[in-house]
Design an enzyme around this catalytic site. Structure first.
Site, PDB file in Angstrom:
ATOM      1  N   GLU A 274     -26.738  20.451 146.074  1.00  0.00           N
ATOM      2  CA  GLU A 274     -26.897  19.256 147.273  1.00  0.00           C
ATOM      3  C   GLU A 274     -26.579  17.815 146.602  1.00  0.00           C
ATOM      4  OE1 GLU A 274     -30.909  20.186 148.824  1.00  0.00           O
ATOM      5  OE2 GLU A 274     -31.122  18.297 147.942  1.00  0.00           O
ATOM      6  N   ARG A 277     -23.903  11.788 145.078  1.00  0.00           N
ATOM      7  CA  ARG A 277     -22.806  10.785 144.500  1.00  0.00           C
ATOM      8  C   ARG A 277     -21.623  11.509 144.121  1.00  0.00           C
ATOM      9  NH1 ARG A 277     -25.317   6.796 141.904  1.00  0.00           N
ATOM     10  NH2 ARG A 277     -27.000   7.960 141.973  1.00  0.00           N
ATOM     11  N   TYR A 317     -30.885  -1.456 140.826  1.00  0.00           N
ATOM     12  CA  TYR A 317     -31.059  -0.603 139.702  1.00  0.00           C
ATOM     13  C   TYR A 317     -30.378  -1.275 138.374  1.00  0.00           C
ATOM     14  CZ  TYR A 317     -31.226   2.733 143.731  1.00  0.00           C
ATOM     15  OH  TYR A 317     -31.468   3.074 144.988  1.00  0.00           O
ATOM     16  N   CYS A 354     -28.858 -15.863 150.054  1.00  0.00           N
ATOM     17  CA  CYS A 354     -29.656 -16.733 149.350  1.00  0.00           C
ATOM     18  C   CYS A 354     -30.845 -16.168 148.375  1.00  0.00           C
ATOM     19  CB  CYS A 354     -30.548 -17.478 150.511  1.00  0.00           C
ATOM     20  SG  CYS A 354     -31.215 -18.973 150.277  1.00  0.00           S
ATOM     21  N   TYR A 383     -24.179   5.415 148.305  1.00  0.00           N
ATOM     22  CA  TYR A 383     -25.066   4.481 148.313  1.00  0.00           C
ATOM     23  C   TYR A 383     -24.794   3.005 148.322  1.00  0.00           C
ATOM     24  CZ  TYR A 383     -27.468   8.866 146.732  1.00  0.00           C
ATOM     25  OH  TYR A 383     -27.798   9.914 146.685  1.00  0.00           O
TER      26      TYR A 383
HETATM   27  N1  LLP Z   1     -31.063  15.970 147.410  1.00  0.00           N
HETATM   28  C1  LLP Z   1     -32.066  15.171 147.885  1.00  0.00           C
HETATM   29  C2  LLP Z   1     -33.397  15.790 148.206  1.00  0.00           C
HETATM   30  C3  LLP Z   1     -32.036  13.775 147.263  1.00  0.00           C
HETATM   31  O1  LLP Z   1     -33.283  13.195 147.437  1.00  0.00           O
HETATM   32  C4  LLP Z   1     -30.684  13.081 146.904  1.00  0.00           C
HETATM   33  C5  LLP Z   1     -30.961  11.698 146.485  1.00  0.00           C
HETATM   34  C6  LLP Z   1     -29.923  14.148 146.685  1.00  0.00           C
HETATM   35  C7  LLP Z   1     -30.057  15.371 147.056  1.00  0.00           C
HETATM   36  C8  LLP Z   1     -28.426  13.727 146.376  1.00  0.00           C
HETATM   37  O2  LLP Z   1     -28.551  13.047 144.857  1.00  0.00           O
HETATM   38  P1  LLP Z   1     -27.264  12.570 144.385  1.00  0.00           P
HETATM   39  O3  LLP Z   1     -26.391  13.825 144.048  1.00  0.00           O
HETATM   40  O4  LLP Z   1     -26.518  11.663 145.101  1.00  0.00           O
HETATM   41  O5  LLP Z   1     -27.467  12.118 143.071  1.00  0.00           O
HETATM   42  N2  LLP Z   1     -29.491   5.193 145.775  1.00  0.00           N
HETATM   43  C9  LLP Z   1     -29.652   5.677 144.390  1.00  0.00           C
HETATM   44  C10 LLP Z   1     -29.782   7.071 144.276  1.00  0.00           C
HETATM   45  C11 LLP Z   1     -30.870   7.625 145.274  1.00  0.00           C
HETATM   46  C12 LLP Z   1     -30.807   8.955 145.146  1.00  0.00           C
HETATM   47  C13 LLP Z   1     -31.989   9.572 146.098  1.00  0.00           C
HETATM   48  N3  LLP Z   1     -32.024  10.903 146.530  1.00  0.00           N
HETATM   49  C14 LLP Z   1     -28.374   5.105 143.657  1.00  0.00           C
HETATM   50  O6  LLP Z   1     -27.807   4.272 144.347  1.00  0.00           O
HETATM   51  O7  LLP Z   1     -28.164   5.438 142.483  1.00  0.00           O
END
Ligand code: LLP
Length: 429
Positions: A274, A277, A317, A354, A383
């Site tokens: 899943e 990113r 972050y 601001c 994101y």
């Molecule tokens: N599946 C579930 C259930 C998730 O909660 C997430 C991400 C993903 C898949 C996908 O994860 P990825 O492959 O994108 O790492 N806003 C943060 C990242 C938050 C991720 C939340 N869940 C950032 O900008 O680094």
């Protein structure tokens, strides 16, 4: 355009012959620019991660849910996950069939759960009480359960989504209760899933977490699928030569586990991943323009129009995004590319919001920047827009797509002032 600092986009031919300065002029800034060729290649990387035959990539749309983007992902043969009715809605619009949408919900209301049931998508619940709610609403249905394998990983504590300290998933201790509720409502458990966290650059924690997931799976003899989650990282420090994730190694380690498990389980069960990113981040560069340069006490600030309402990752972050510089011809002066690069200086790049936390890059060594320059923020496709907001009543940016033949199309128009007030109801004073 004069290229001042364009190493990464040049190496990928990101703009496919288009001039980022011209794109900024035509569509305005801030502007998310997506490259279709790169997006397609990231989809293909993960589709071919393993040789195990019953393997599905669910793109995690929370990273980027632009409609045209989702249409491309679908045309590459990926399926999708969803986290909200809004994601289900746009995914259907992009052409995904209900059973290609995996709704992984967290603490949802009965109305939201009912929406997913009515839309006929696959639902995964992430607590015993939400399983009970699902059973009440849809007795006799198929359902999946998200487990928390007790191992977490991620680039920041805010994005670790498994392990003992997070809100996600069902603790395997509660498997007896899960079984009871399945029986009580005659539910069919078709899958189990997990997601340990976001952005790993070595696959160790991911591969390790699969052991506990497989142990859980072994306790349910009639599953259709096991979803191992996302979290696949990308190198944000490309200019410094950071290496990409070693997909070959990871794929081999996974393959071994998947085949072994299938043999023990007695069928070639479907395995899913899943990723959000990995698919989306590198396909986008965010363009902004520098409007002011100043010294405040000891610091030099480069002020541009990319505030944290456009890209919140650095403020939220402390995330690092590479920055490139493109210069309009009319500001041409004596200094040329090689010399300017050698004159790099420490600057803090900030936005137009601001708040003093509105920082895009803190104490960053960059070639001298001039007012009027266009900045390119790298790896902004994950994101980025999805976490943008209207804070300070600013307009959310436009998005464009560079097609594989180099043509440019608008995929989201920039908001207008009227959009900001369209849902407001004035008092009759
Ligand atoms: N599946 C579930 C259930 C998730 O909660 C997430 C991400 C993903 C898949 C996908 O994860 P990825 O492959 O994108 O790492 N806003 C943060 C990242 C938050 C991720 C939340 N869940 C950032 O900008 O680094």
């Amino acid at each position: 355009m004069r290229s001042v600092y364009t190493k990464v986009t040049d190496s990928m031919n990101f703009f496919e012959g288009n001039d980022p300065v011209e794109l900024a002029k035509t569509y305005g800034t801030p502007l998310y620019v997506c490259n279709e060729r790169i997006l397609r290649s990231r989809c293909r990387d993960l589709k071919h991660l393993v040789t195990y035959p019953n393997f599905v990539v669910d793109y995690s749309a929370k990273a980027n849910s632009n409609l045209a983007f989702l249409q491309i992902v679908r045309s590459e043969g990926l399926e999708v996950d969803a986290m909200s009715p809004g994601e289900i809605y746009v995914e259907k619009m992009a052409g995904f069939a209900p059973k290609e949408i995996f709704y992984i919900c967290n603490n949802v209301s009965e109305e939201e759960m009912q929406y997913a049931i009515d839309e006929d998508v696959i639902v995964s619940v992430d607590s015993v009480s939400q399983l009970e709610m699902f059973g009440r609403l849809a007795p006799g249905h198929d359902v999946a359960v998200r487990f928390n394998p007790g191992v977490g990983a991620g680039h920041h504590e805010k994005v670790v989504t498994a392990g003992k300290k997070t809100k996600f998933g069902v603790d395997p201790e509660f498997i007896p209760q899960v079984k009871e509720i399945l029986k009580k409502y005659d539910l069919h458990l078709i899958g189990i899933n997990q997601h340990i966290g976001s952005l790993f650059m070595t696959g160790d924690a991911f591969v390790k977490s699969i052991d506990s997931l497989l142990e859980i799976a072994a306790q349910f003899p009639d599953l259709d699928f096991i979803d191992m989650g996302g979290g696949f990282g990308i190198p944000y420090k490309k200019e410094d030569g950071e290496a990409p994730l070693d997909l070959k190694n990871l794929g081999e380690a996974l393959d071994k586990k998947l085949f072994e498990f299938a043999e023990k389980y007695g069928k070639m069960i479907k395995f899913r991943i899943e990723p959000g990113r990995y698919i989306s981040a590198e396909s986008n560069v965010l363009l902004g323009q520098v409007h002011s340069i100043k010294h405040n006490h000891d610091k030099k600030f480069v002020g541009c129009d990319i505030g944290f309402q456009v890209l919140i990752r650095p403020a939220m972050y402390d995330s690092y995004h590479g920055i490139e510089i493109y210069r309009p011809d009319e500001t041409k002066q004596a200094d040329e590319t090689a010399e300017t690069a050698a004159l790099a200086e420490l600057v803090t790049v900030v936005g137009n919001i601001c708040e003093s936390g509105d920082i895009l890059a803190k104490d960053r060594l960059l070639p001298p920047i001039k007012e009027g320059d266009i900045l390119g923020v790298l790896d902004a496709g994950a994101y980025g827009f999805t976490m943008s907001s209207n804070y300070n009543n600013r307009l959310r940016p436009a998005e464009i797509l560079i097609r594989e033949n180099g043509d440019v199309v608008l995929t989201r128009r920039r908001e207008k002032l009227e959009d900001l007030v369209k849902d407001l109801i004035p008092l009759d004073l």
